[in-house]
Design a protein around this motif. Structure first.
Motif, PDB file in Angstrom:
ATOM      1  N   ASP A 315      -1.963  -3.258  43.409  1.00  0.00           N
ATOM      2  CA  ASP A 315      -3.275  -2.682  43.365  1.00  0.00           C
ATOM      3  C   ASP A 315      -3.363  -1.360  43.697  1.00  0.00           C
ATOM      4  OD1 ASP A 315      -2.274  -3.301  46.212  1.00  0.00           O
ATOM      5  OD2 ASP A 315      -3.786  -3.704  47.480  1.00  0.00           O
ATOM      6  N   ARG A 316      -2.018  -0.626  43.703  1.00  0.00           N
ATOM      7  CA  ARG A 316      -1.897   0.793  43.988  1.00  0.00           C
ATOM      8  C   ARG A 316      -1.582   1.642  42.173  1.00  0.00           C
ATOM      9  NH1 ARG A 316       0.546  -1.799  48.158  1.00  0.00           N
ATOM     10  NH2 ARG A 316       2.616  -1.053  47.226  1.00  0.00           N
ATOM     11  N   GLY A 317      -2.590   2.066  42.152  1.00  0.00           N
ATOM     12  CA  GLY A 317      -2.281   2.441  40.655  1.00  0.00           C
ATOM     13  C   GLY A 317      -2.841   1.742  39.728  1.00  0.00           C
ATOM     14  N   ARG A 318      -1.876   1.251  38.490  1.00  0.00           N
ATOM     15  CA  ARG A 318      -2.109   0.679  37.604  1.00  0.00           C
ATOM     16  C   ARG A 318      -1.545  -0.399  37.838  1.00  0.00           C
ATOM     17  NH1 ARG A 318       0.270   1.426  31.365  1.00  0.00           N
ATOM     18  NH2 ARG A 318      -0.411  -0.260  30.410  1.00  0.00           N
ATOM     19  N   SER A 319      -2.517  -1.772  37.388  1.00  0.00           N
ATOM     20  CA  SER A 319      -2.249  -3.021  37.984  1.00  0.00           C
ATOM     21  C   SER A 319      -1.533  -3.595  36.620  1.00  0.00           C
ATOM     22  CB  SER A 319      -3.153  -3.867  38.377  1.00  0.00           C
ATOM     23  OG  SER A 319      -3.025  -5.653  37.955  1.00  0.00           O
ATOM     24  N   TRP A 320      -0.083  -4.441  37.143  1.00  0.00           N
ATOM     25  CA  TRP A 320      -0.099  -5.124  35.935  1.00  0.00           C
ATOM     26  C   TRP A 320       0.015  -6.963  35.508  1.00  0.00           C
ATOM     27  CZ3 TRP A 320       2.245  -1.759  33.146  1.00  0.00           C
ATOM     28  CH2 TRP A 320       3.326  -0.492  33.649  1.00  0.00           C
ATOM     29  N   PHE A 321      -1.161  -6.890  36.178  1.00  0.00           N
ATOM     30  CA  PHE A 321      -1.517  -8.805  36.562  1.00  0.00           C
ATOM     31  C   PHE A 321      -2.222  -9.252  34.477  1.00  0.00           C
ATOM     32  CE2 PHE A 321      -5.072 -11.695  36.605  1.00  0.00           C
ATOM     33  CZ  PHE A 321      -4.454 -12.594  37.491  1.00  0.00           C
ATOM     34  N   ASN A 322      -1.666  -9.650  34.770  1.00  0.00           N
ATOM     35  CA  ASN A 322      -1.427 -10.651  33.342  1.00  0.00           C
ATOM     36  C   ASN A 322      -2.800 -11.353  32.793  1.00  0.00           C
ATOM     37  OD1 ASN A 322      -1.299 -11.366  30.663  1.00  0.00           O
ATOM     38  ND2 ASN A 322       0.489 -12.765  31.104  1.00  0.00           N
ATOM     39  N   TYR A 371       3.892 -19.581  46.031  1.00  0.00           N
ATOM     40  CA  TYR A 371       3.684 -18.907  45.306  1.00  0.00           C
ATOM     41  C   TYR A 371       4.547 -17.916  44.753  1.00  0.00           C
ATOM     42  CZ  TYR A 371      -0.029 -16.394  48.627  1.00  0.00           C
ATOM     43  OH  TYR A 371      -0.799 -17.448  49.763  1.00  0.00           O
ATOM     44  N   THR A 372       4.078 -18.448  42.881  1.00  0.00           N
ATOM     45  CA  THR A 372       4.805 -18.132  41.526  1.00  0.00           C
ATOM     46  C   THR A 372       4.330 -17.141  40.740  1.00  0.00           C
ATOM     47  OG1 THR A 372       3.787 -19.593  40.706  1.00  0.00           O
ATOM     48  CG2 THR A 372       6.090 -20.473  41.746  1.00  0.00           C
ATOM     49  N   ASP A 373       4.013 -15.874  41.396  1.00  0.00           N
ATOM     50  CA  ASP A 373       3.106 -14.551  40.802  1.00  0.00           C
ATOM     51  C   ASP A 373       3.956 -14.457  39.578  1.00  0.00           C
ATOM     52  OD1 ASP A 373       1.343 -14.745  43.160  1.00  0.00           O
ATOM     53  OD2 ASP A 373       2.216 -13.486  43.781  1.00  0.00           O
ATOM     54  N   GLY A 374       5.648 -14.490  39.539  1.00  0.00           N
ATOM     55  CA  GLY A 374       6.005 -14.001  38.507  1.00  0.00           C
ATOM     56  C   GLY A 374       6.076 -15.103  36.927  1.00  0.00           C
ATOM     57  N   LEU A 375       6.117 -16.187  37.419  1.00  0.00           N
ATOM     58  CA  LEU A 375       6.025 -17.460  36.601  1.00  0.00           C
ATOM     59  C   LEU A 375       4.785 -17.140  35.431  1.00  0.00           C
ATOM     60  CD1 LEU A 375       8.453 -19.948  37.706  1.00  0.00           C
ATOM     61  CD2 LEU A 375       9.335 -18.339  36.594  1.00  0.00           C
ATOM     62  N   ALA A 376       3.999 -17.042  36.857  1.00  0.00           N
ATOM     63  CA  ALA A 376       2.121 -17.754  35.522  1.00  0.00           C
ATOM     64  C   ALA A 376       1.927 -15.686  35.341  1.00  0.00           C
ATOM     65  CB  ALA A 376       1.182 -17.279  37.186  1.00  0.00           C
ATOM     66  N   ASN A 377       2.757 -14.648  35.650  1.00  0.00           N
ATOM     67  CA  ASN A 377       1.832 -13.622  34.554  1.00  0.00           C
ATOM     68  C   ASN A 377       2.939 -14.257  34.191  1.00  0.00           C
ATOM     69  OD1 ASN A 377       0.717 -10.996  35.708  1.00  0.00           O
ATOM     70  ND2 ASN A 377       2.371 -10.143  35.486  1.00  0.00           N
ATOM     71  N   GLY A 378       4.318 -14.294  33.343  1.00  0.00           N
ATOM     72  CA  GLY A 378       4.887 -14.484  32.214  1.00  0.00           C
ATOM     73  C   GLY A 378       4.361 -15.603  31.440  1.00  0.00           C
ATOM     74  N   GLY A 379       3.260 -16.414  32.112  1.00  0.00           N
ATOM     75  CA  GLY A 379       2.670 -17.101  31.444  1.00  0.00           C
ATOM     76  C   GLY A 379       2.845 -18.751  31.656  1.00  0.00           C
TER      77      GLY A 379
END
Length: 422
Positions: A315-322, A371-379
């Motif tokens: 949330d700081r600068g560019r977001s990497w949320f997929n 939480y599984t943010d990395g897996l979910a962001n990878g689809g």
């Protein structure tokens, strides 16, 4: 094929998300190490109840995985509800096995294990072809060009295409060969002869050109003892899997299904999950029982995004949320005989509602929400990153050896012997 939530000899995982597969920049590059830590969080919690075997490419990755394991060991919960949890690795140390890898989705790259009525373990190699990206050599095979239009790109899969054979050798499973091309995430079974599958994934020219439902069902009978298939339409081209069923519907007992339900009309999955609800509510299983269905309502997209971004410093600068591919669904849990590991996403009300549904569906198991943010962001989901090896036991609902001995089985064998896999 036994139901997932039965006796397991082990859970298999793959410490993938390699730089070659995910890159080092952009959405996936930013998510890669988050996903790897997610893997160790899953392994740590499952190891409380059963052995976990993790494929790993090299010793450097193993050292990194061990550091992540130490970190998640300190943060893992000691209670699930009112139930005190065993210590991490109570069921045995997490075992690392050296094996070249591309990615982490072992549900799709690994074998699917089945048992027979003589206590024998078999493994089915489903000829992983990169979710349709690699030419199978079968007449009529077509790569789906629509995927690229929706931002789905090919990735290295040469190493992952050998994982099924490696795991079968390590596990001692007897190989079952087929010409059918699919992935473990594209079939969900109840252990009593019923399966749920998506048409968009299996009945697709990028995997099984020219095959009908009847063709596939005959082979699912031979391989998995499936006597009835409930077909969901799925969603073609919009994600790399072409709409795997393990994001949409899962059995949680005989004649009981939980399914993903999206209530936001602006969401890509709205129409498909509403349609799935109707199909499942009208369906019966292989024994003629009408299905009992329970919805797992998806979390709110904007709430999830804000939570994920804050948790990972995006949330700081560019977001990497997929935003287009974040897999925010609760159906992708993983169940063992003693525990269920289910995702949470930061939408407090939706997370708590999902936890209650999963607990009600598994009353005799510890339900651990992570939480599984990395897996979910990878689809992907927890389920995509795990594969159960069942304890070989008499399986009256799936007598593989009896089916192989039946007259006429040669026709079933040859109906899917069209590829170089034989």
């Amino acid at each position: 094929m036994p139901a997932e939530a039965g006796h397991h000899t082990a859970t298999w995982m793959a410490y993938g998300a390699t730089a070659q597969a995910w890159g080092t920049r952009g959405v996936y590059g930013a998510s890669r190490l988050v996903a790897r830590k997610d893997l160790m969080r899953i392994a740590a919690n499952v190891s409380r109840f059963e052995p976990v075997k993790v494929l790993i490419s090299n010793l450097g990755d193993q050292r990194q995985a061990m550091r992540f394991l130490d970190e998640v060991r300190r943060e893992t919960p000691t209670f699930a509800g009112l139930t005190q949890l065993p210590a991490v690795e109570s069921a045995g140390a997490i075992q690392f096995l050296l094996c070249p890898l591309d990615d982490l989705w072992i549900r799709d790259t690994g074998p699917v294990f089945v048992c027979d009525d003589q206590h024998r373990l078999f493994g089915v190699d489903l000829n992983f072809n990169g979710w349709g990206q690699e030419d199978t050599g079968v007449a009529g095979w077509q790569k789906d060009r629509e995927k690229a239009k929706y931002g789905v790109v090919d990735q290295p899969v040469a190493k992952d295409r050998k994982i099924a054979q490696f795991v079968m050798k390590q596990s001692g499973a007897v190989p079952l060969r087929t010409g059918l091309v699919m992935e473990g995430g594209s079939i969900e079974v109840d252990g009593y002869g019923t399966a749920i599958c998506t048409e968009s994934s299996i009945l697709n020219a990028n995997r099984n050109p020219g095959c009908t439902k009847e063709d596939v069902e005959r082979e699912l009978l031979r391989l998995f003892g499936v006597r009835k298939v409930i077909w969901l339409p799925g969603l073609r081209s919009r994600d790399i899997t072409d709409g795997h069923v393990d994001f949409y519907a899962r059995f949680v007992g005989e004649a009981t299904v939980v399914y993903s339900l999206e209530n936001d009309p602006g969401n890509l999955d709205y129409a498909s999950t509403q349609h799935n609800r109707h199909i499942l509510s009208e369906a019966t299983d292989a024994r003629g029982n009408k299905l009992r269905t329970v919805a797992l309502v998806s979390p709110r997209a904007l709430t999830v995004r804000a939570s994920v971004e804050a948790r990972n410093g995006w949330d700081r600068g560019r977001s990497w949320f997929n935003a287009e591919g974040f897999a925010a669904g609760y159906v992708g849990f993983y169940a063992t005989q003693a525990c269920v590991v289910v995702a949470k996403f930061g939408d407090k009300s939706a997370d708590e509602a999902a936890l209650e549904v999963v607990r009600d569906a598994h009353p005799n198991r510890a339900v651990i929400q992570i939480y599984t943010d990395g897996l979910a962001n990878g689809g992907g989901t927890i389920h995509c990153a795990t594969q159960q090896q069942p304890w070989p036991c008499p399986c009256s609902t799936n007598p593989i050896t009896e089916r192989i001995r039946q007259p006429g089985i040669a026709e079933l064998r040859t109906s899917f012997s069209r590829t170089s896999w034989g």
